[in-house]
Design an enzyme around this catalytic site. Sequence first.
Site, PDB file in Angstrom:
ATOM      1  N   ARG A 200       0.821  -1.208   0.000  1.00 14.14           N
ATOM      2  CA  ARG A 200       0.000   0.000   0.000  1.00 14.14           C
ATOM      3  C   ARG A 200       0.852   1.253   0.000  1.00 14.14           C
ATOM      4  O   ARG A 200       0.316   2.357  -0.011  1.00 14.14           O
ATOM      5  CB  ARG A 200      -0.848  -0.009   1.264  1.00 14.14           C
ATOM      6  CG  ARG A 200      -2.332  -0.264   1.029  1.00 14.14           C
ATOM      7  CD  ARG A 200      -3.018  -0.076   2.366  1.00 14.14           C
ATOM      8  NE  ARG A 200      -4.423   0.049   2.287  1.00 14.14           N
ATOM      9  CZ  ARG A 200      -5.281  -0.958   2.436  1.00 14.14           C
ATOM     10  NH1 ARG A 200      -4.846  -2.190   2.589  1.00 14.14           N
ATOM     11  NH2 ARG A 200      -6.567  -0.713   2.428  1.00 14.14           N
TER      12      ARG A 200
ATOM     13  N   ARG B 167     -21.541  -1.515   2.489  1.00 11.73           N
ATOM     14  CA  ARG B 167     -20.760  -2.729   2.766  1.00 11.73           C
ATOM     15  C   ARG B 167     -21.119  -3.246   4.152  1.00 11.73           C
ATOM     16  O   ARG B 167     -21.242  -2.504   5.112  1.00 11.73           O
ATOM     17  CB  ARG B 167     -19.261  -2.440   2.694  1.00 11.73           C
ATOM     18  CG  ARG B 167     -18.420  -3.626   3.189  1.00 11.73           C
ATOM     19  CD  ARG B 167     -17.038  -3.661   2.603  1.00 11.73           C
ATOM     20  NE  ARG B 167     -16.147  -2.651   3.133  1.00 11.73           N
ATOM     21  CZ  ARG B 167     -14.863  -2.539   2.783  1.00 11.73           C
ATOM     22  NH1 ARG B 167     -14.343  -3.368   1.891  1.00 11.73           N
ATOM     23  NH2 ARG B 167     -14.117  -1.589   3.291  1.00 11.73           N
TER      24      ARG B 167
ATOM     25  N   ARG C 261     -18.518  -1.812   9.281  1.00 13.04           N
ATOM     26  CA  ARG C 261     -17.217  -1.590   9.919  1.00 13.04           C
ATOM     27  C   ARG C 261     -17.090  -0.148  10.360  1.00 13.04           C
ATOM     28  O   ARG C 261     -17.508   0.753   9.641  1.00 13.04           O
ATOM     29  CB  ARG C 261     -16.097  -1.904   8.911  1.00 13.04           C
ATOM     30  CG  ARG C 261     -15.547  -3.306   9.011  1.00 13.04           C
ATOM     31  CD  ARG C 261     -14.723  -3.696   7.814  1.00 13.04           C
ATOM     32  NE  ARG C 261     -13.650  -2.762   7.467  1.00 13.04           N
ATOM     33  CZ  ARG C 261     -12.853  -2.920   6.408  1.00 13.04           C
ATOM     34  NH1 ARG C 261     -13.006  -3.957   5.602  1.00 13.04           N
ATOM     35  NH2 ARG C 261     -11.911  -2.048   6.148  1.00 13.04           N
TER      36      ARG C 261
ATOM     37  N   ARG D 168      -9.596   7.766   4.409  1.00 15.66           N
ATOM     38  CA  ARG D 168      -8.934   6.635   3.753  1.00 15.66           C
ATOM     39  C   ARG D 168      -8.683   6.916   2.273  1.00 15.66           C
ATOM     40  O   ARG D 168      -7.676   6.494   1.716  1.00 15.66           O
ATOM     41  CB  ARG D 168      -9.770   5.366   3.937  1.00 15.66           C
ATOM     42  CG  ARG D 168      -9.730   4.876   5.382  1.00 15.66           C
ATOM     43  CD  ARG D 168     -10.811   3.880   5.667  1.00 15.66           C
ATOM     44  NE  ARG D 168     -10.610   2.633   4.972  1.00 15.66           N
ATOM     45  CZ  ARG D 168     -11.568   1.736   4.772  1.00 15.66           C
ATOM     46  NH1 ARG D 168     -12.792   1.971   5.197  1.00 15.66           N
ATOM     47  NH2 ARG D 168     -11.308   0.615   4.150  1.00 15.66           N
TER      48      ARG D 168
HETATM   49  P1  ADP Z   1     -12.135  -3.642  -1.111  1.00 15.03           P
HETATM   50  O1  ADP Z   1     -11.591  -4.970  -0.693  1.00 15.03           O
HETATM   51  O2  ADP Z   1     -11.432  -3.084  -2.322  1.00 15.03           O
HETATM   52  O3  ADP Z   1     -12.157  -2.652   0.010  1.00 15.03           O
HETATM   53  P2  ADP Z   1     -14.740  -4.977  -1.280  1.00 15.03           P
HETATM   54  O4  ADP Z   1     -14.469  -6.152  -2.140  1.00 15.03           O
HETATM   55  O5  ADP Z   1     -14.914  -5.210   0.168  1.00 15.03           O
HETATM   56  O6  ADP Z   1     -13.645  -3.818  -1.565  1.00 15.03           O
HETATM   57  O7  ADP Z   1     -16.030  -4.239  -1.870  1.00 15.03           O
HETATM   58  C1  ADP Z   1     -16.567  -3.058  -1.254  1.00 15.03           C
HETATM   59  C2  ADP Z   1     -18.096  -3.127  -1.227  1.00 15.03           C
HETATM   60  O8  ADP Z   1     -18.610  -3.013  -2.543  1.00 15.03           O
HETATM   61  C3  ADP Z   1     -18.635  -4.449  -0.681  1.00 15.03           C
HETATM   62  O9  ADP Z   1     -19.832  -4.185   0.017  1.00 15.03           O
HETATM   63  C4  ADP Z   1     -18.894  -5.281  -1.930  1.00 15.03           C
HETATM   64  O10 ADP Z   1     -19.949  -6.233  -1.719  1.00 15.03           O
HETATM   65  C5  ADP Z   1     -19.299  -4.213  -2.937  1.00 15.03           C
HETATM   66  N1  ADP Z   1     -18.841  -4.495  -4.312  1.00 15.03           N
HETATM   67  C6  ADP Z   1     -17.699  -5.121  -4.712  1.00 15.03           C
HETATM   68  N2  ADP Z   1     -17.604  -5.175  -6.063  1.00 15.03           N
HETATM   69  C7  ADP Z   1     -18.711  -4.530  -6.550  1.00 15.03           C
HETATM   70  C8  ADP Z   1     -19.208  -4.246  -7.865  1.00 15.03           C
HETATM   71  N3  ADP Z   1     -18.532  -4.595  -8.982  1.00 15.03           N
HETATM   72  N4  ADP Z   1     -20.386  -3.574  -7.962  1.00 15.03           N
HETATM   73  C9  ADP Z   1     -21.055  -3.195  -6.851  1.00 15.03           C
HETATM   74  N5  ADP Z   1     -20.659  -3.435  -5.579  1.00 15.03           N
HETATM   75  C10 ADP Z   1     -19.495  -4.100  -5.412  1.00 15.03           C
HETATM   76  P1  ADP Z   2     -10.177  -2.017   2.313  1.00 13.47           P
HETATM   77  O1  ADP Z   2     -10.359  -3.416   1.830  1.00 13.47           O
HETATM   78  O2  ADP Z   2     -11.475  -1.351   2.516  1.00 13.47           O
HETATM   79  O3  ADP Z   2      -9.244  -1.202   1.462  1.00 13.47           O
HETATM   80  P2  ADP Z   2      -8.514  -3.201   4.286  1.00 13.47           P
HETATM   81  O4  ADP Z   2      -9.296  -4.245   4.961  1.00 13.47           O
HETATM   82  O5  ADP Z   2      -7.577  -3.615   3.208  1.00 13.47           O
HETATM   83  O6  ADP Z   2      -9.524  -2.101   3.731  1.00 13.47           O
HETATM   84  O7  ADP Z   2      -7.684  -2.365   5.342  1.00 13.47           O
HETATM   85  C1  ADP Z   2      -8.269  -1.815   6.486  1.00 13.47           C
HETATM   86  C2  ADP Z   2      -7.216  -1.019   7.236  1.00 13.47           C
HETATM   87  O8  ADP Z   2      -6.140  -1.883   7.655  1.00 13.47           O
HETATM   88  C3  ADP Z   2      -6.536   0.082   6.432  1.00 13.47           C
HETATM   89  O9  ADP Z   2      -7.286   1.283   6.410  1.00 13.47           O
HETATM   90  C4  ADP Z   2      -5.201   0.221   7.187  1.00 13.47           C
HETATM   91  O10 ADP Z   2      -5.375   0.950   8.387  1.00 13.47           O
HETATM   92  C5  ADP Z   2      -4.892  -1.218   7.570  1.00 13.47           C
HETATM   93  N1  ADP Z   2      -4.050  -1.885   6.554  1.00 13.47           N
HETATM   94  C6  ADP Z   2      -4.381  -2.970   5.805  1.00 13.47           C
HETATM   95  N2  ADP Z   2      -3.383  -3.316   4.987  1.00 13.47           N
HETATM   96  C7  ADP Z   2      -2.364  -2.425   5.214  1.00 13.47           C
HETATM   97  C8  ADP Z   2      -1.065  -2.225   4.666  1.00 13.47           C
HETATM   98  N3  ADP Z   2      -0.568  -3.015   3.697  1.00 13.47           N
HETATM   99  N4  ADP Z   2      -0.326  -1.199   5.149  1.00 13.47           N
HETATM  100  C9  ADP Z   2      -0.782  -0.393   6.106  1.00 13.47           C
HETATM  101  N5  ADP Z   2      -2.001  -0.505   6.656  1.00 13.47           N
HETATM  102  C10 ADP Z   2      -2.801  -1.515   6.222  1.00 13.47           C
END
Ligand code: ADP
Ligand code: ADP
Length: 214
Positions: A88, A127, A160, A171
Amino acid sequence: MKIIMLGAPGAGKGTQAKMIAEKCGIPHISTGDIFRANIKNGTELGAKAKGYMDQGLLVPDELVCDLVVDRIQQADCEKGYILDGFPRTIPQAKALEEALNAIGQKLDFALDIEVSDEHIINRMSGRRACVGCGATYHVIFNPTKVEGVCDICGDTLILRDDDKPETVEKRLEVYHSQTKPLIDFYAAENILAEIDGTQSMEKVFEDIMKILGV
Ligand code: ADP
Ligand code: ADP
Ligand code: ZN
């Protein structure tokens, strides 16, 4: 196959990474999931990470890098893996590259799922995450069979804390300043592929399968 997922918070990295992992038979390694599991289990790492996560900030590189480098050398990673949420920052990308060089490996794909900030704010408020198994749903785009109940394990779904709009904005700011530079980093390594993440989950997955040649 060794894959990393890039994209803003909420772009759909976790959703796609789980599907790719299943299709390709390789482990899905999410640093966010690892931190949340540590918080739940009351570990020292969890206690250190929580303050940063709650504020929408990144956990310091030194708490993340060794953990991932260890994880990708475990036996189940022999055929490859998908890293979701790591790297990241540029220092994390360099630490990963160095560790891979040392064991004679290299990444195959950096998949960048592109979704604009406006879309992200809407997506995140819908979400829902399971407190039991960490599965992710969306109230409109990917609802559970019974409202508020996980399809997989039957536990409760929550919004969350860091998915509340104030924290999502922070973020996104952090994403633009610290994570987005990775797109140029992996373009220069010739492994970047960009995918339109505003399409349906199925279409995004289809595009990814074409890129991977699966
Ligand atoms: P990330 O891991 O990048 O943070 P997630 O996979 O958790 O993202 O997806 C974020 C939210 O959007 C979740 O609630 C998921 O169910 C929804 N989501 C993921 N892909 C799509 C899509 N192509 N269209 C609409 N909603 C989506
Ligand atoms: P999302 O899927 O919505 O992007 P994540 O579940 O990947 O969120 O991450 C949630 C939080 O965990 C981030 O906002 C950060 O605080 C921490 N985190 C996760 N991965 C990393 C990373 N590689 N470096 C630093 N912080 C991280
Ligand atoms: Zn569950």
